[in-house]
Design a protein around this motif. Structure first.
Motif, PDB file in Angstrom:
ATOM      1  N   CYS A  19     -27.566  31.814  67.104  1.00 13.73           N
ATOM      2  CA  CYS A  19     -27.391  31.733  68.564  1.00 13.73           C
ATOM      3  C   CYS A  19     -25.935  31.944  68.953  1.00 13.73           C
ATOM      4  CB  CYS A  19     -27.905  30.400  69.099  1.00 13.73           C
ATOM      5  SG  CYS A  19     -29.685  30.388  69.309  1.00 13.73           S
ATOM      6  N   LEU A  23     -24.745  34.766  71.470  1.00 10.71           N
ATOM      7  CA  LEU A  23     -23.907  34.475  72.640  1.00 10.71           C
ATOM      8  C   LEU A  23     -22.673  35.372  72.646  1.00 10.71           C
ATOM      9  CD1 LEU A  23     -23.457  32.854  75.191  1.00 10.71           C
ATOM     10  CD2 LEU A  23     -22.352  31.086  73.773  1.00 10.71           C
ATOM     11  N   ASP A  51     -34.895  29.115  69.673  1.00  9.70           N
ATOM     12  CA  ASP A  51     -33.523  28.902  70.129  1.00  9.70           C
ATOM     13  C   ASP A  51     -33.014  30.089  70.946  1.00  9.70           C
ATOM     14  OD1 ASP A  51     -33.575  26.488  68.730  1.00  9.70           O
ATOM     15  OD2 ASP A  51     -32.466  27.297  66.994  1.00  9.70           O
ATOM     16  N   SER A  53     -34.811  32.217  72.579  1.00 15.62           N
ATOM     17  CA  SER A  53     -35.546  32.261  73.843  1.00 15.62           C
ATOM     18  C   SER A  53     -34.865  31.379  74.890  1.00 15.62           C
ATOM     19  CB  SER A  53     -36.996  31.812  73.615  1.00 15.62           C
ATOM     20  OG  SER A  53     -37.696  31.803  74.835  1.00 15.62           O
ATOM     21  N   ARG A  54     -34.450  30.198  74.471  1.00 22.85           N
ATOM     22  CA  ARG A  54     -33.731  29.306  75.408  1.00 22.85           C
ATOM     23  C   ARG A  54     -32.399  29.934  75.817  1.00 22.85           C
ATOM     24  NH1 ARG A  54     -36.302  25.542  72.174  1.00 22.85           N
ATOM     25  NH2 ARG A  54     -34.577  25.361  70.683  1.00 22.85           N
ATOM     26  N   LEU A  55     -31.692  30.503  74.850  1.00 23.16           N
ATOM     27  CA  LEU A  55     -30.394  31.113  75.156  1.00 23.16           C
ATOM     28  C   LEU A  55     -30.547  32.276  76.128  1.00 23.16           C
ATOM     29  CD1 LEU A  55     -27.331  31.463  74.642  1.00 23.16           C
ATOM     30  CD2 LEU A  55     -27.952  32.987  72.757  1.00 23.16           C
ATOM     31  N   THR A  56     -31.443  33.206  75.825  1.00 24.92           N
ATOM     32  CA  THR A  56     -31.594  34.375  76.704  1.00 24.92           C
ATOM     33  C   THR A  56     -32.188  33.969  78.048  1.00 24.92           C
ATOM     34  OG1 THR A  56     -33.713  34.944  75.672  1.00 24.92           O
ATOM     35  CG2 THR A  56     -31.732  36.061  74.834  1.00 24.92           C
ATOM     36  N   GLY A  57     -32.969  32.883  78.065  1.00 20.16           N
ATOM     37  CA  GLY A  57     -33.517  32.391  79.329  1.00 20.16           C
ATOM     38  C   GLY A  57     -32.435  31.944  80.297  1.00 20.16           C
ATOM     39  N   SER A  58     -31.284  31.554  79.764  1.00 18.70           N
ATOM     40  CA  SER A  58     -30.176  31.154  80.633  1.00 18.70           C
ATOM     41  C   SER A  58     -29.274  32.338  80.997  1.00 18.70           C
ATOM     42  CB  SER A  58     -29.360  30.033  79.978  1.00 18.70           C
ATOM     43  OG  SER A  58     -28.722  30.492  78.804  1.00 18.70           O
ATOM     44  N   HIS A  59     -29.672  33.523  80.573  1.00 18.73           N
ATOM     45  CA  HIS A  59     -28.955  34.771  80.890  1.00 18.73           C
ATOM     46  C   HIS A  59     -29.983  35.784  81.390  1.00 18.73           C
ATOM     47  CE1 HIS A  59     -25.135  33.508  79.077  1.00 18.73           C
ATOM     48  NE2 HIS A  59     -25.902  32.864  78.218  1.00 18.73           N
ATOM     49  N   PRO A  60     -30.362  35.695  82.671  1.00 15.48           N
ATOM     50  CA  PRO A  60     -31.464  36.528  83.174  1.00 15.48           C
ATOM     51  C   PRO A  60     -31.209  38.028  83.135  1.00 15.48           C
ATOM     52  CG  PRO A  60     -30.419  35.271  84.946  1.00 15.48           C
ATOM     53  CD  PRO A  60     -29.816  34.793  83.665  1.00 15.48           C
ATOM     54  N   THR A  81     -42.929  31.372  73.235  1.00 16.08           N
ATOM     55  CA  THR A  81     -41.591  31.654  73.763  1.00 16.08           C
ATOM     56  C   THR A  81     -41.595  32.682  74.896  1.00 16.08           C
ATOM     57  OG1 THR A  81     -41.219  33.303  72.022  1.00 16.08           O
ATOM     58  CG2 THR A  81     -40.443  31.040  71.605  1.00 16.08           C
TER      59      THR A  81
END
Length: 183
Positions: A19, A23, A51, A53-60, A81
């Motif tokens: 991750c 990032l 993990d 999925s959560r990271l990219t979810g915060s970067h639309p 996910t």
């Protein structure tokens, strides 16, 4: 990211952190993150998919693509996910790396319900294909949104007398896919 995960796994640590590397790529301006978790989890693991999925979810503005053979475990993690895209690849579970696209003359009936299942979850579906127009037509007929062309033949031809001819096959296939509405 698969190669970073492979290095991490060979060390049995969390270094490099997958991750963290994703990032860094996002901060450098990438438009998408793709991983290919394999059943033996030799590089990207299913936990990495969660993990990431959560990271990219915060970067639309960054798409997340998970690719692999549509076995039960793979489909379960993709369903949980819900990446932006799922690229279905006809790998055998023990295959070292992808070495061909789908043969939809043989596998269309297997792939079609999986394509629909994923699309019903709101996931765009791409099929890993060889640069063959007739196969790409079948991909469209079973509902795929996109195709990804298997490019090793071009890589092998690069710098040889065959490069232009092989490139022409890929150019023709890509143009054909676009002309019938596939990404």
């Amino acid at each position: 990211l698969n190669k970073f995960a492979l290095i991490r796994n060979s060390r049995d640590t969390d270094n490099p952190n997958v991750c963290g590397m994703a990032l860094r790529a996002i901060q450098a301006g990438v438009h998408g993150i793709t991983v290919h978790p394999r059943p033996d989890q030799r590089h990207t693991r299913y936990s990495d998919v969660e993990d990431l999925s959560r990271l990219t979810g915060s970067h639309p503005d960054v798409e997340f693509n998970v690719e692999g053979n549509p076995g039960a475990d793979f489909l379960e993690i993709v369903g949980r996910t819900r990446p932006d895209q799922c690229t279905l690849v006809p790998d055998a579970p023990d295959q070292l790396t992808s070495d061909h696209g789908w043969d939809l003359d043989q596998d269309a009936e297997k792939a079609k319900p999986v394509v629909k299942q994923l699309q019903d979850l709101g996931i765009r579906v791409s099929l890993f294909m060889d640069p063959v127009a007739e196969q790409i037509d079948i991909a469209r007929s079973i509902g795929a949104d996109r195709v990804e062309l298997y490019t090793e033949p071009y890589a092998r031809a690069f710098g040889t007398d065959a490069e232009d001819e092989v490139w022409g096959r890929f150019e023709t296939a890509a143009s054909h896919a676009t002309s019938i509405g596939l990404g």
